[in-house]
Design an enzyme around this catalytic site. Sequence first.
Site, PDB file in Angstrom:
ATOM      1  N   LYS A  36      -9.390  -6.999 -10.220  1.00  0.00           N
ATOM      2  CA  LYS A  36      -8.149  -6.323  -9.845  1.00  0.00           C
ATOM      3  C   LYS A  36      -7.074  -6.860 -10.781  1.00  0.00           C
ATOM      4  O   LYS A  36      -6.928  -8.076 -10.923  1.00  0.00           O
ATOM      5  CB  LYS A  36      -7.794  -6.601  -8.383  1.00  0.00           C
ATOM      6  CG  LYS A  36      -8.738  -5.937  -7.382  1.00  0.00           C
ATOM      7  CD  LYS A  36      -8.320  -6.216  -5.941  1.00  0.00           C
ATOM      8  CE  LYS A  36      -9.238  -5.491  -4.965  1.00  0.00           C
ATOM      9  NZ  LYS A  36      -8.925  -5.817  -3.545  1.00  0.00           N
TER      10      LYS A  36
ATOM     11  N   ARG B 261     -15.371  -2.646 -11.564  1.00  0.00           N
ATOM     12  CA  ARG B 261     -16.332  -3.173 -10.586  1.00  0.00           C
ATOM     13  C   ARG B 261     -17.749  -2.812 -10.980  1.00  0.00           C
ATOM     14  O   ARG B 261     -18.014  -1.684 -11.396  1.00  0.00           O
ATOM     15  CB  ARG B 261     -16.022  -2.612  -9.192  1.00  0.00           C
ATOM     16  CG  ARG B 261     -16.755  -3.291  -8.079  1.00  0.00           C
ATOM     17  CD  ARG B 261     -16.142  -2.994  -6.715  1.00  0.00           C
ATOM     18  NE  ARG B 261     -15.036  -2.065  -6.753  1.00  0.00           N
ATOM     19  CZ  ARG B 261     -15.152  -0.787  -6.419  1.00  0.00           C
ATOM     20  NH1 ARG B 261     -16.304  -0.287  -6.064  1.00  0.00           N
ATOM     21  NH2 ARG B 261     -14.102  -0.008  -6.449  1.00  0.00           N
TER      22      ARG B 261
ATOM     23  N   HIS C 239      -4.934  -2.144   4.339  1.00  0.00           N
ATOM     24  CA  HIS C 239      -3.927  -2.727   3.445  1.00  0.00           C
ATOM     25  C   HIS C 239      -2.539  -2.472   4.034  1.00  0.00           C
ATOM     26  O   HIS C 239      -2.165  -1.329   4.280  1.00  0.00           O
ATOM     27  CB  HIS C 239      -3.999  -2.082   2.060  1.00  0.00           C
ATOM     28  CG  HIS C 239      -5.275  -2.339   1.326  1.00  0.00           C
ATOM     29  ND1 HIS C 239      -5.490  -3.453   0.542  1.00  0.00           N
ATOM     30  CD2 HIS C 239      -6.422  -1.614   1.247  1.00  0.00           C
ATOM     31  CE1 HIS C 239      -6.699  -3.407   0.014  1.00  0.00           C
ATOM     32  NE2 HIS C 239      -7.287  -2.297   0.425  1.00  0.00           N
TER      33      HIS C 239
ATOM     34  N   ASP D 109     -11.185  -9.003   5.350  1.00  0.00           N
ATOM     35  CA  ASP D 109     -12.236  -8.558   4.440  1.00  0.00           C
ATOM     36  C   ASP D 109     -12.547  -9.685   3.452  1.00  0.00           C
ATOM     37  O   ASP D 109     -11.989 -10.778   3.532  1.00  0.00           O
ATOM     38  CB  ASP D 109     -11.828  -7.263   3.732  1.00  0.00           C
ATOM     39  CG  ASP D 109     -10.706  -7.446   2.731  1.00  0.00           C
ATOM     40  OD1 ASP D 109      -9.934  -8.417   2.863  1.00  0.00           O
ATOM     41  OD2 ASP D 109     -10.588  -6.614   1.810  1.00  0.00           O
TER      42      ASP D 109
ATOM     43  N   ASP E  23      -7.202  -9.257   1.596  1.00  0.00           N
ATOM     44  CA  ASP E  23      -6.027  -8.380   1.493  1.00  0.00           C
ATOM     45  C   ASP E  23      -5.975  -7.323   2.594  1.00  0.00           C
ATOM     46  O   ASP E  23      -5.044  -6.527   2.651  1.00  0.00           O
ATOM     47  CB  ASP E  23      -5.916  -7.735   0.100  1.00  0.00           C
ATOM     48  CG  ASP E  23      -7.123  -6.898  -0.297  1.00  0.00           C
ATOM     49  OD1 ASP E  23      -8.018  -6.691   0.543  1.00  0.00           O
ATOM     50  OD2 ASP E  23      -7.175  -6.453  -1.468  1.00  0.00           O
ATOM     51  N   ARG E  24      -6.982  -7.313   3.508  1.00  0.00           N
ATOM     52  CA  ARG E  24      -6.980  -6.343   4.607  1.00  0.00           C
ATOM     53  C   ARG E  24      -7.141  -7.058   5.938  1.00  0.00           C
ATOM     54  O   ARG E  24      -7.856  -8.044   6.049  1.00  0.00           O
ATOM     55  CB  ARG E  24      -8.119  -5.325   4.429  1.00  0.00           C
ATOM     56  CG  ARG E  24      -7.936  -4.468   3.190  1.00  0.00           C
ATOM     57  CD  ARG E  24      -8.901  -3.295   3.194  1.00  0.00           C
ATOM     58  NE  ARG E  24     -10.281  -3.709   3.081  1.00  0.00           N
ATOM     59  CZ  ARG E  24     -11.297  -3.177   3.764  1.00  0.00           C
ATOM     60  NH1 ARG E  24     -11.082  -2.224   4.651  1.00  0.00           N
ATOM     61  NH2 ARG E  24     -12.519  -3.601   3.568  1.00  0.00           N
TER      62      ARG E  24
ATOM     63  N   ASP F 230     -11.843 -10.495   0.432  1.00  0.00           N
ATOM     64  CA  ASP F 230     -10.858 -11.159  -0.419  1.00  0.00           C
ATOM     65  C   ASP F 230      -9.493 -11.319   0.241  1.00  0.00           C
ATOM     66  O   ASP F 230      -8.532 -11.720  -0.402  1.00  0.00           O
ATOM     67  CB  ASP F 230     -10.728 -10.443  -1.769  1.00  0.00           C
ATOM     68  CG  ASP F 230     -10.167  -9.029  -1.662  1.00  0.00           C
ATOM     69  OD1 ASP F 230     -10.347  -8.392  -0.613  1.00  0.00           O
ATOM     70  OD2 ASP F 230      -9.557  -8.555  -2.644  1.00  0.00           O
TER      71      ASP F 230
ATOM     72  N   SER G  79     -14.318  -7.787  -3.296  1.00  0.00           N
ATOM     73  CA  SER G  79     -13.703  -7.307  -2.058  1.00  0.00           C
ATOM     74  C   SER G  79     -14.737  -7.210  -0.938  1.00  0.00           C
ATOM     75  O   SER G  79     -15.364  -8.201  -0.582  1.00  0.00           O
ATOM     76  CB  SER G  79     -12.995  -5.975  -2.306  1.00  0.00           C
ATOM     77  OG  SER G  79     -12.267  -5.580  -1.177  1.00  0.00           O
ATOM     78  N   HIS G  80     -14.960  -6.010  -0.394  1.00  0.00           N
ATOM     79  CA  HIS G  80     -15.900  -5.847   0.727  1.00  0.00           C
ATOM     80  C   HIS G  80     -17.233  -5.257   0.268  1.00  0.00           C
ATOM     81  O   HIS G  80     -18.032  -4.831   1.086  1.00  0.00           O
ATOM     82  CB  HIS G  80     -15.270  -4.963   1.808  1.00  0.00           C
ATOM     83  CG  HIS G  80     -14.941  -3.585   1.327  1.00  0.00           C
ATOM     84  ND1 HIS G  80     -13.830  -3.331   0.555  1.00  0.00           N
ATOM     85  CD2 HIS G  80     -15.574  -2.397   1.460  1.00  0.00           C
ATOM     86  CE1 HIS G  80     -13.792  -2.041   0.249  1.00  0.00           C
ATOM     87  NE2 HIS G  80     -14.848  -1.450   0.784  1.00  0.00           N
TER      88      HIS G  80
END
Length: 458
Positions: free
Chosen positions: A113, A15, A324, A237, A241-242, A239, A103-104
Site C-alpha cells: 500500500k 498484491r 474502513h 483485520d 485498518d478495519r 493489518d 491485509s485480509h
Amino acid sequence: MTDYPREIFKAYDVRGIVGKTLTPAIVEGIGQAIGSEARARGRTAVVIGRDGRLSGPDLARALAKGLMRSGVEVIDVGQVATPVLYFATYELKTHSGVMLTGSHNPPDYNGLKIVLDGETLAGEAIQALRVRLERGNLATGNGSYRTHDIREAYFNRITGDVKLARKMKIAVDCGNGVAGAFAPELYRRLGCEVVELFCEVDGAFPNHHPDPSVPENLEDLRRVLATSDAELGLAFDGDGDRLGVVTKDGRIIYPDRQLMLFAADVLSRNPGAQVIFDVKSTRNLAPWIERHGGRPVMCKTGHSFIKAKMRETGALLAGEMSGHIFFKERWYGFDDGLYAGARLLEYLSRQKDVTGTLHAIPDAVSTPELQIKLQEGENYALIEKLQGTARFPGAEQVITIDGLRVEYRDGFGLARSSNTTPVVVLRFEADNEPALKRIQEEFRRVILEAKPDAQLPF
C-alpha cells in the site's frame, strides 16, 4: 531481467502470491519505481513498515534496497499496523510511505500500500509504476537507511486526545494479525480492562482468518462476550485498518451503522459538516446524517476513492461498508481501525447502557456481501452491460457512480464490480423480508437476461 506480472498491479495496491507473482526481486524493482516517483514529486524520504506475515522481513529488505537504489532515504518503522505506518508519514514529516501487507488475504499473499506526497496511490497511479518499470524510467542514486520506533508516539498521540468517561472491560480479537501488537496496549492505556483473543502476531493465522467483515470470524469473540463480563467486543483485520464491533449479546454492528454513531458524535461539535459513505452502505445513513445536522455524500467503494473525496470536499468523517473508517476531526483522515475503536470507546463510555445504545441505531433487513464469481474481466463487462440495458420498473432512483445501486421506497439493491477480484458484488437491504425478496428477484431477472449462465448466490 525481472518480469513484472501485470495482474499484481491492482486498483488500490500491488498484491500477489509470495514466491510466484511477488518475489524479493519484483518487490525490489517496484521499490525503485516508487522511489523514482517519490523523487519526481519532490520527496526524498519514504517510511516503510510491514505487517505480521511470514514473508514480511525478506520482502521489506528487498523494498528498502529498491528504494535506496532510487536515491531516497528509507525510514523503517518495522512490524506495525498499516495505520501506524500512515501515522509515521505525518509524524516524521515524509508524507510518503509504503506498507508491506497482505491485509485480509490468505497467508501466502503479500502486497504494497503506497502513499506519496500525501496521496494514496490507486488506479492509474498504480499502473504508472508498472509503466515506469517496463520502460526503465527509473531514478538511481545512493539512498540511506535507518530504523525508527514510532510506537510510543502513536500511543501518546491517541491517549493525549481520546478520553474515556469511565473504565470499560472489552474483548479484543486480532485474529493473529499485526493489530495484536498494538490494540490491547492502546486500550489499556485508555483505561480499559482487555480480554485478549489471538493477539499474538502469527502470519500463519492458526485460529481464524483476520477479516471481521465475515461473521464466522467473529464466533470466538461472541463466545467470550457471552461467557465473561466484557461489555463490548472489537475485532480487527490482518493489518489493523478495519474495525469489527460485536455487542454483549452477540450482535454485529456493521460499519455503516458504526458510522451513524461516529456521525452523531462528530456532528454534535461540527454542525453542517459533510459525512462520506460508500455505495454499499445502508439507506438509513443519509437521513440519519441529515437529522443530526450533517450533509451526506455517497461515494464509490474503495479507501483511495474515499480519501480523494475527503480531500475534495473537506469532509470530517467517512466510512465504508468493508470496515474502513476515516476521521479528519481530531485525526489525520486516514483509515485506522485502532483509532476508530478508541473513538467508539470514548463515545460509549459516556452512555449508561452500551448495548442499548448500539441496538438503538436504525437497522434494516439486509444481506451480507454476496458475490457472483466470474472469469478475469467478466465482472467489468457484466456491470457495463447492466448499466446499459437493465430496467427496473418501480424504482425511485438508479445510481451509477459505482455499478448499479437501485433505490426503492422500501429498500435497495446493489451490483458493482470488485476492483480486487473477478467478482460482481451484490448487496440488498429492505424494510422487511418480502420487500428484500422482491428486490432480489428484480436483480435476478436483469442479471440472467444479461448473462444467462450466471451462478447467482441468492
